[in-house]
Design a protein around this motif. Sequence first.
Motif, PDB file in Angstrom:
ATOM      1  N   ILE A 131     -12.420   3.318   3.578  1.00 30.85           N
ATOM      2  CA  ILE A 131     -11.024   3.323   3.464  1.00 30.85           C
ATOM      3  C   ILE A 131     -10.654   4.244   2.220  1.00 30.85           C
ATOM      4  CG2 ILE A 131      -8.802   2.414   3.327  1.00 30.85           C
ATOM      5  CD1 ILE A 131      -9.740  -0.038   5.055  1.00 30.85           C
ATOM      6  N   THR A 132     -10.116   5.268   2.132  1.00 27.69           N
ATOM      7  CA  THR A 132     -10.020   6.040   0.899  1.00 27.69           C
ATOM      8  C   THR A 132      -8.676   6.381   0.479  1.00 27.69           C
ATOM      9  OG1 THR A 132     -10.634   7.989   2.093  1.00 27.69           O
ATOM     10  CG2 THR A 132     -12.474   6.790   1.142  1.00 27.69           C
ATOM     11  N   PRO A 133      -8.500   6.644  -0.816  1.00 27.52           N
ATOM     12  CA  PRO A 133      -7.304   7.217  -1.336  1.00 27.52           C
ATOM     13  C   PRO A 133      -6.999   8.708  -1.325  1.00 27.52           C
ATOM     14  CG  PRO A 133      -8.765   6.729  -3.259  1.00 27.52           C
ATOM     15  CD  PRO A 133      -9.379   6.459  -1.966  1.00 27.52           C
ATOM     16  N   GLY A 154      -8.565   2.099  -3.764  1.00 34.79           N
ATOM     17  CA  GLY A 154      -7.260   2.367  -3.834  1.00 34.79           C
ATOM     18  C   GLY A 154      -6.547   1.404  -4.878  1.00 34.79           C
ATOM     19  N   SER A 155      -5.425   1.048  -4.550  1.00 31.93           N
ATOM     20  CA  SER A 155      -4.811   0.033  -5.460  1.00 31.93           C
ATOM     21  C   SER A 155      -5.066  -1.237  -5.368  1.00 31.93           C
ATOM     22  CB  SER A 155      -3.077   0.184  -5.277  1.00 31.93           C
ATOM     23  OG  SER A 155      -3.053  -0.324  -3.982  1.00 31.93           O
ATOM     24  N   THR A 156      -4.976  -2.057  -6.655  1.00 34.88           N
ATOM     25  CA  THR A 156      -5.379  -3.479  -6.792  1.00 34.88           C
ATOM     26  C   THR A 156      -4.757  -4.249  -5.754  1.00 34.88           C
ATOM     27  OG1 THR A 156      -5.982  -3.131  -9.112  1.00 34.88           O
ATOM     28  CG2 THR A 156      -5.702  -5.448  -8.286  1.00 34.88           C
ATOM     29  N   GLU A 161     -13.113  -0.877  -5.083  1.00 37.21           N
ATOM     30  CA  GLU A 161     -12.908  -0.021  -6.302  1.00 37.21           C
ATOM     31  C   GLU A 161     -11.401   0.190  -6.525  1.00 37.21           C
ATOM     32  OE1 GLU A 161     -15.091   0.264  -8.325  1.00 37.21           O
ATOM     33  OE2 GLU A 161     -16.710  -0.374  -6.876  1.00 37.21           O
ATOM     34  N   LEU A 162     -10.889  -0.472  -7.470  1.00 37.66           N
ATOM     35  CA  LEU A 162      -9.422  -0.305  -7.636  1.00 37.66           C
ATOM     36  C   LEU A 162      -8.875   0.069  -8.903  1.00 37.66           C
ATOM     37  CD1 LEU A 162      -9.601  -4.264  -6.587  1.00 37.66           C
ATOM     38  CD2 LEU A 162      -9.166  -2.233  -5.093  1.00 37.66           C
ATOM     39  N   GLY A 163      -7.597  -0.284  -9.391  1.00 38.30           N
ATOM     40  CA  GLY A 163      -6.875   0.254 -10.544  1.00 38.30           C
ATOM     41  C   GLY A 163      -7.608   0.131 -11.899  1.00 38.30           C
ATOM     42  N   GLU A 207       0.578  -2.363 -17.244  1.00 37.96           N
ATOM     43  CA  GLU A 207       0.479  -2.053 -15.876  1.00 37.96           C
ATOM     44  C   GLU A 207      -0.046  -0.707 -15.640  1.00 37.96           C
ATOM     45  OE1 GLU A 207       4.361  -3.094 -14.198  1.00 37.96           O
ATOM     46  OE2 GLU A 207       4.133  -4.975 -15.449  1.00 37.96           O
ATOM     47  N   GLU A 208      -0.742  -0.506 -14.336  1.00 35.85           N
ATOM     48  CA  GLU A 208      -1.267   0.779 -13.937  1.00 35.85           C
ATOM     49  C   GLU A 208       0.054   1.642 -13.607  1.00 35.85           C
ATOM     50  OE1 GLU A 208      -3.433   1.659 -10.237  1.00 35.85           O
ATOM     51  OE2 GLU A 208      -4.970   2.809 -11.553  1.00 35.85           O
ATOM     52  N   ILE A 209       0.200   2.817 -14.094  1.00 38.23           N
ATOM     53  CA  ILE A 209       1.154   3.758 -13.800  1.00 38.23           C
ATOM     54  C   ILE A 209       0.690   4.927 -12.823  1.00 38.23           C
ATOM     55  CG2 ILE A 209       2.851   5.377 -14.527  1.00 38.23           C
ATOM     56  CD1 ILE A 209       2.562   3.982 -17.276  1.00 38.23           C
TER      57      ILE A 209
HETATM   58  P1  NAD Z   1      -3.379   2.755  -1.893  1.00 36.10           P
HETATM   59  O1  NAD Z   1      -4.094   1.228  -2.243  1.00 36.10           O
HETATM   60  O2  NAD Z   1      -2.087   2.604  -1.478  1.00 36.10           O
HETATM   61  O3  NAD Z   1      -4.301   3.334  -0.538  1.00 36.10           O
HETATM   62  C1  NAD Z   1      -5.697   3.487  -0.558  1.00 36.10           C
HETATM   63  C2  NAD Z   1      -5.943   3.579   0.861  1.00 36.10           C
HETATM   64  O4  NAD Z   1      -6.020   2.392   1.660  1.00 36.10           O
HETATM   65  C3  NAD Z   1      -5.348   4.608   1.843  1.00 36.10           C
HETATM   66  O5  NAD Z   1      -5.949   5.191   2.959  1.00 36.10           O
HETATM   67  C4  NAD Z   1      -4.231   3.463   2.354  1.00 36.10           C
HETATM   68  O6  NAD Z   1      -3.769   3.814   3.760  1.00 36.10           O
HETATM   69  C5  NAD Z   1      -5.206   2.336   2.566  1.00 36.10           C
HETATM   70  N1  NAD Z   1      -4.595   0.904   2.766  1.00 36.10           N
HETATM   71  C6  NAD Z   1      -3.643   0.585   2.091  1.00 36.10           C
HETATM   72  N2  NAD Z   1      -3.358  -0.655   2.275  1.00 36.10           N
HETATM   73  C7  NAD Z   1      -4.157  -1.135   3.258  1.00 36.10           C
HETATM   74  C8  NAD Z   1      -4.413  -2.177   3.853  1.00 36.10           C
HETATM   75  N3  NAD Z   1      -3.637  -3.360   3.936  1.00 36.10           N
HETATM   76  N4  NAD Z   1      -5.403  -2.382   4.936  1.00 36.10           N
HETATM   77  C9  NAD Z   1      -6.154  -1.295   4.983  1.00 36.10           C
HETATM   78  N5  NAD Z   1      -6.068  -0.217   4.458  1.00 36.10           N
HETATM   79  C10 NAD Z   1      -4.881   0.050   3.544  1.00 36.10           C
HETATM   80  O7  NAD Z   1      -3.962   3.824  -3.100  1.00 36.10           O
HETATM   81  P2  NAD Z   1      -3.714   5.166  -3.237  1.00 36.10           P
HETATM   82  O8  NAD Z   1      -2.281   5.081  -3.712  1.00 36.10           O
HETATM   83  O9  NAD Z   1      -4.104   6.093  -1.941  1.00 36.10           O
HETATM   84  O10 NAD Z   1      -4.515   5.423  -4.595  1.00 36.10           O
HETATM   85  C11 NAD Z   1      -4.173   5.155  -5.743  1.00 36.10           C
HETATM   86  C12 NAD Z   1      -4.728   3.861  -6.197  1.00 36.10           C
HETATM   87  O11 NAD Z   1      -6.299   4.111  -6.123  1.00 36.10           O
HETATM   88  C13 NAD Z   1      -4.785   3.779  -7.723  1.00 36.10           C
HETATM   89  O12 NAD Z   1      -4.592   2.311  -7.780  1.00 36.10           O
HETATM   90  C14 NAD Z   1      -6.160   4.270  -8.432  1.00 36.10           C
HETATM   91  O13 NAD Z   1      -6.485   3.295  -9.520  1.00 36.10           O
HETATM   92  C15 NAD Z   1      -6.944   3.748  -7.319  1.00 36.10           C
HETATM   93  N6  NAD Z   1      -8.150   4.559  -7.409  1.00 36.10           N
HETATM   94  C16 NAD Z   1      -9.292   3.690  -7.789  1.00 36.10           C
HETATM   95  C17 NAD Z   1     -10.766   4.209  -7.944  1.00 36.10           C
HETATM   96  C18 NAD Z   1     -11.913   3.599  -8.341  1.00 36.10           C
HETATM   97  O14 NAD Z   1     -12.983   4.175  -8.078  1.00 36.10           O
HETATM   98  N7  NAD Z   1     -11.823   2.633  -9.094  1.00 36.10           N
HETATM   99  C19 NAD Z   1     -10.532   5.563  -7.593  1.00 36.10           C
HETATM  100  C20 NAD Z   1      -9.497   6.383  -7.151  1.00 36.10           C
HETATM  101  C21 NAD Z   1      -8.065   5.577  -7.063  1.00 36.10           C
END
Ligand code: NAD
Length: 487
Positions: A152-154, A232-234, A253-255, A387-389
């Motif tokens: 699952i990716t951002p 994605g997000s924390t 891998e989160l915020g 907080e993460e912006i």
């Molecule tokens: P997001 O958490 O909204 O979504 C990320 C992915 O998860 C999307 O594909 C989304 O559809 C899916 N998702 C969301 N909720 C879910 C759930 N309950 N069940 C299953 N899938 C779900 O994040 P975003 O807005 O796409 O990306 C930005 C965030 O990603 C920021 O917080 C950023 O710091 C983080 N990020 C972290 C890294 C890292 O390596 N640490 C790298 C890039 C981005």
Amino acid sequence: MITTKVETFNNYINGEWQESASQKKFYSVNPANTGDVVGVFQASNETDVKQAIEAASKAFPDWAKTAPSKRAAILNKAAALLEEKAATYAEELTREEGKHVNDAKNEVLRSAQTLRYYAVEGQSFTGETFPNDDPNMRVSTEREPLGVVSVITPWNFPISIAARKIAPALITGNTVVFKPSSDTPLIAVRLVEALHDAGIPKGVLNFVTGKASDVGDLLVTHPAVKAVTFTGSTAAGEGIHSKCSFITRTQMELGGKNPLLVMEDADIDLAATLTVNGGFSLTGQACTGTSRVIVMKEVKEAFMEKLIEKTSALRIGSGFEEGVKIGPLANEKQLKNVLKYIEFGKEDGADLVYGGERLTSGEYEKGYFVQPAIFTNVKPNHRIAKEEIFGPVIAVIEADTYEEAIAIANDVDYGLSASIVTNNLKTASQFTKDIQAGTVKVNRTTTGNLINAPFGGLKQSSTATFRESGRVGLEFFTQVKTVYIGY
Ligand code: NAD
């Protein structure tokens, strides 16, 4: 809304491109010009996810037995296909995410390089043998694939993050169900197409698009899913982690809230350049982006002057324009969030000394454009300091001593990346020990990481399990079996 013919893209399940059982679709739009629809995608439901997981389950035994060299050949071929079409895919990525087309091309090429890297590393990833007292026994470990892995990716690095999860999963013999962000489904389609065209057997890689609320739960709770790798997000990561069974392996891998420390002996010009590049490239939408600058009192004035000078030289616009350094925010939610934090900064008493306005006229009329914002006199307890912006907002915090600067830097829930600007070797090496971050840099931007080095965060920036990237990135996708053979 759609004025010209827009292509529709399907899910990829069991080797076939197919429509969602829901018969529903969604649009992906250009954040620099919201009247431009990039594509129409499947708004999948649990029926699609179930089919995808079942296909991946069925394909697993044969793929696990497939020769590593054959798996590697598929990754290498897919890499060549991505390289061949990098220019076109870069344009598509710019259209759907907004980053500059040069950055988009680098990302496509980096993804190809990631496939090649794991094609090599994965073939020599193995166990160990252990000396023991019995001359007629050999003890060793073997590494085996896990089974079905949900990926699952951002949207911010929509192909390179997907590649650094999918390549190590596949080379070690796992099968995959991949769900990309709904903001960037097209570049995800291109990665899947490359692997399909490279000859990946049916069911080994499956792909579903759609809302997390429709497909997310089953992707992480289906009993056949043995591992979930998520970026994605924390908040989302925490939610997913709490839903997974205790025997499901997870990698989150989160915020981040990444600090750059500017010491009294720093090269101030370099410090300002690193701040601008780390904080404003990709419009501040990198998880490792610089969002706090902790600067020593005696150099603060000189630093601020340089920082504002360099920021005011940044051109804002479409990622297709030459010389543009700041593109649009990736979606409306991002825009609202960034503007909200700019208000929080003002409300909490920090001084907005540069930018922070939404741009809405002329070339900016139909996009999510915001001027980069610089706040000074930020206190460590302000919301913009904590907080993460995830946008082009930099909080400058003053400190009197190194000890105070480190205390401020560590006083957040995150620990992804951090950097220090100094010419003092002792301070630099002390910093690498004191700072709570998974990636620590000296005289470099907080952003950027190598394909061949481990990547991941501390505290709420990662689950404390497995690192991504590099050779250790293969560990998550394998389990260890210890074998005793007597003869
Ligand atoms: P997001 O958490 O909204 O979504 C990320 C992915 O998860 C999307 O594909 C989304 O559809 C899916 N998702 C969301 N909720 C879910 C759930 N309950 N069940 C299953 N899938 C779900 O994040 P975003 O807005 O796409 O990306 C930005 C965030 O990603 C920021 O917080 C950023 O710091 C983080 N990020 C972290 C890294 C890292 O390596 N640490 C790298 C890039 C981005």
